[in-house]
Motif scaffolding. Structure first.
Motif, short mmCIF file in Angstrom:
data_model
loop_
_atom_site.label_atom_id
_atom_site.label_comp_id
_atom_site.label_asym_id
_atom_site.label_seq_id
_atom_site.Cartn_x
_atom_site.Cartn_y
_atom_site.Cartn_z
N SER A 1 0.85 -1.18 0.00
CA SER A 1 0.00 0.00 0.00
C SER A 1 0.89 1.24 0.00
O SER A 1 2.03 1.19 0.46
CB SER A 1 -0.91 -0.01 1.24
N PRO A 2 0.39 2.37 -0.52
CA PRO A 2 1.23 3.57 -0.65
C PRO A 2 1.76 4.09 0.69
O PRO A 2 1.14 3.90 1.75
CB PRO A 2 0.28 4.59 -1.29
N LYS A 3 2.87 4.79 0.62
CA LYS A 3 3.48 5.41 1.79
C LYS A 3 2.62 6.57 2.29
O LYS A 3 2.11 7.37 1.52
CB LYS A 3 4.87 5.91 1.46
N ILE A 4 2.47 6.65 3.61
CA ILE A 4 1.77 7.77 4.23
C ILE A 4 2.77 8.89 4.49
O ILE A 4 3.80 8.68 5.11
CB ILE A 4 1.11 7.34 5.56
N VAL A 5 2.46 10.08 4.00
CA VAL A 5 3.39 11.20 4.16
C VAL A 5 2.88 12.22 5.20
O VAL A 5 3.66 13.05 5.67
CB VAL A 5 3.64 11.91 2.82
N HIS A 6 1.61 12.12 5.58
CA HIS A 6 1.08 13.07 6.55
C HIS A 6 -0.26 12.56 7.05
O HIS A 6 -1.03 11.94 6.31
CB HIS A 6 0.88 14.45 5.91
N ASN A 7 -0.55 12.82 8.32
CA ASN A 7 -1.89 12.55 8.83
C ASN A 7 -2.20 13.52 9.96
O ASN A 7 -1.31 13.99 10.68
CB ASN A 7 -2.03 11.11 9.31
N GLU A 8 -3.45 13.86 10.07
CA GLU A 8 -3.99 14.67 11.16
C GLU A 8 -5.47 14.34 11.22
O GLU A 8 -5.99 13.63 10.33
CB GLU A 8 -3.75 16.16 10.91
N PRO A 9 -6.19 14.75 12.26
CA PRO A 9 -7.60 14.37 12.36
C PRO A 9 -8.39 14.67 11.09
O PRO A 9 -8.41 15.82 10.61
CB PRO A 9 -8.09 15.21 13.54
N GLY A 10 -8.99 13.64 10.52
CA GLY A 10 -9.80 13.80 9.33
C GLY A 10 -9.04 13.85 8.03
O GLY A 10 -9.65 14.02 6.97
#
Length: 291
Positions: free
Chosen positions: A73-82
């Motif tokens: 699965s693709p790399k996650i580069v950023h996350n925040e609520p929503g």
């Protein structure tokens, strides 16, 4: 695309100069957006928790991270609520016809088995369990309490769910995807990618296999070959349990759509989707009763 969505994406700290922002189709529980930042492309998934569907974004994030570490699965580069930002995979998104193509189906089943056997090793925190009969009971209770227009059908659906849970019998637990629609497979020319883990969690491997079959119109011959490839044995001993899970999967999709008729604000004809899945469920139940 709404201006507030564009402004929200432009304000994300992971981007320097986001351009060519456009909505991607296909999302039934969130908004997916494609953009370019410099010479790289990204997908932004926008969506809050959806308690009525058991969608918890912390769970999606944990399993997405594990799937990225596994390389499926693709790399996650950023996350925040929503918000979940992933690298864009250049490739062909499958449709149902693609899934039924013999060589592609062999590759998909290999990918599913790899997921089930190895994904859990990359998890770094607890995740949810997705047990279809329990999910169905939760939907049925909510639909009853909220005065669904499908009230008259609920008692019979409840009886079917109880019968199917008994027929499934004992299970093995794996980390499963639990939403194997054709559009969640991408072929980059060398490898297959599996995306959108919002329903991921512990489940029987039969659910992913049954969902793959029912979502993509596999023939019985293809289903039996799928089971024999996955389990490396004759399909006869597990056929009744598999068929019960297939019915349970279609019941869950029907109840999901009934619930979405009440709660979703997305521009989707959920009533038509309910009718479509109800028809599939009726056919599957007729086949199950003959096993």
């Amino acid at each position: 695309m709404k201006q507030e969505i564009t402004e929200k994406i432009k304000a994300l700290s992971c981007f320097e100069d986001p351009q060519d922002i456009e909505a991607l189709g296909g999302g039934l529980t969130n908004v997916n957006v494609l953009l370019r930042d410099g010479d790289r492309k990204f997908v932004v998934r926008l969506g809050e928790d959806i308690p009525e569907h058991g969608v918890m974004r912390w769970n999606e994030l944990a399993i997405s991270q594990a799937a990225s570490l596994l390389g499926i699965s693709p790399k996650i580069v950023h996350n925040e609520p929503g918000v979940l930002v992933l690298e864009f995979v250049e490739g062909r998104t499958f449709n149902e016809t693609d899934v039924r193509e013999p060589d592609a189906l062999l590759r998909i089943i290999t990918l599913i088995k790899t997921t089930h056997q190895e994904l859990g090793r990359h998890l770094e925190q607890p995740v949810l369990t997705f047990w279809p009969p329990h999910v169905n009971r939760s939907y049925l209770a909510r639909l009853q309490a909220e005065g669904s227009t499908h009230q008259k059908a609920l008692p019979d659906l409840h009886r079917q769910n109880t019968m199917l849970e008994q027929a499934i019998g004992p299970i093995n637990l794996v980390i499963a995807h639990n939403d194997l629609l054709a559009a969640n497979f991408i072929d980059d020319g060398n490898a297959l990618w599996l995306i959108d883990w919002e329903y991921g969690g512990f489940n029987s491997p039969l659910f992913d296999l049954a969902g793959l079959a029912s979502n993509n119109g596999l023939s019985e011959q293809q289903e039996r070959a799928m089971l024999e490839q996955y389990f490396e044995t004759n399909s006869d001993p597990i056929w009744r349990s598999y068929m019960a899970m297939k019915c349970c999967s279609l019941l869950r999709e029907t109840l999901w759509s009934m619930t979405s008729e009440i709660h979703s604000e997305l521009d989707v004809d959920y009533a038509a989707y309910t009718s479509e899945n109800n028809a599939k469920l009726a056919l599957a139940l007729a086949d199950f009763k003959q096993t």
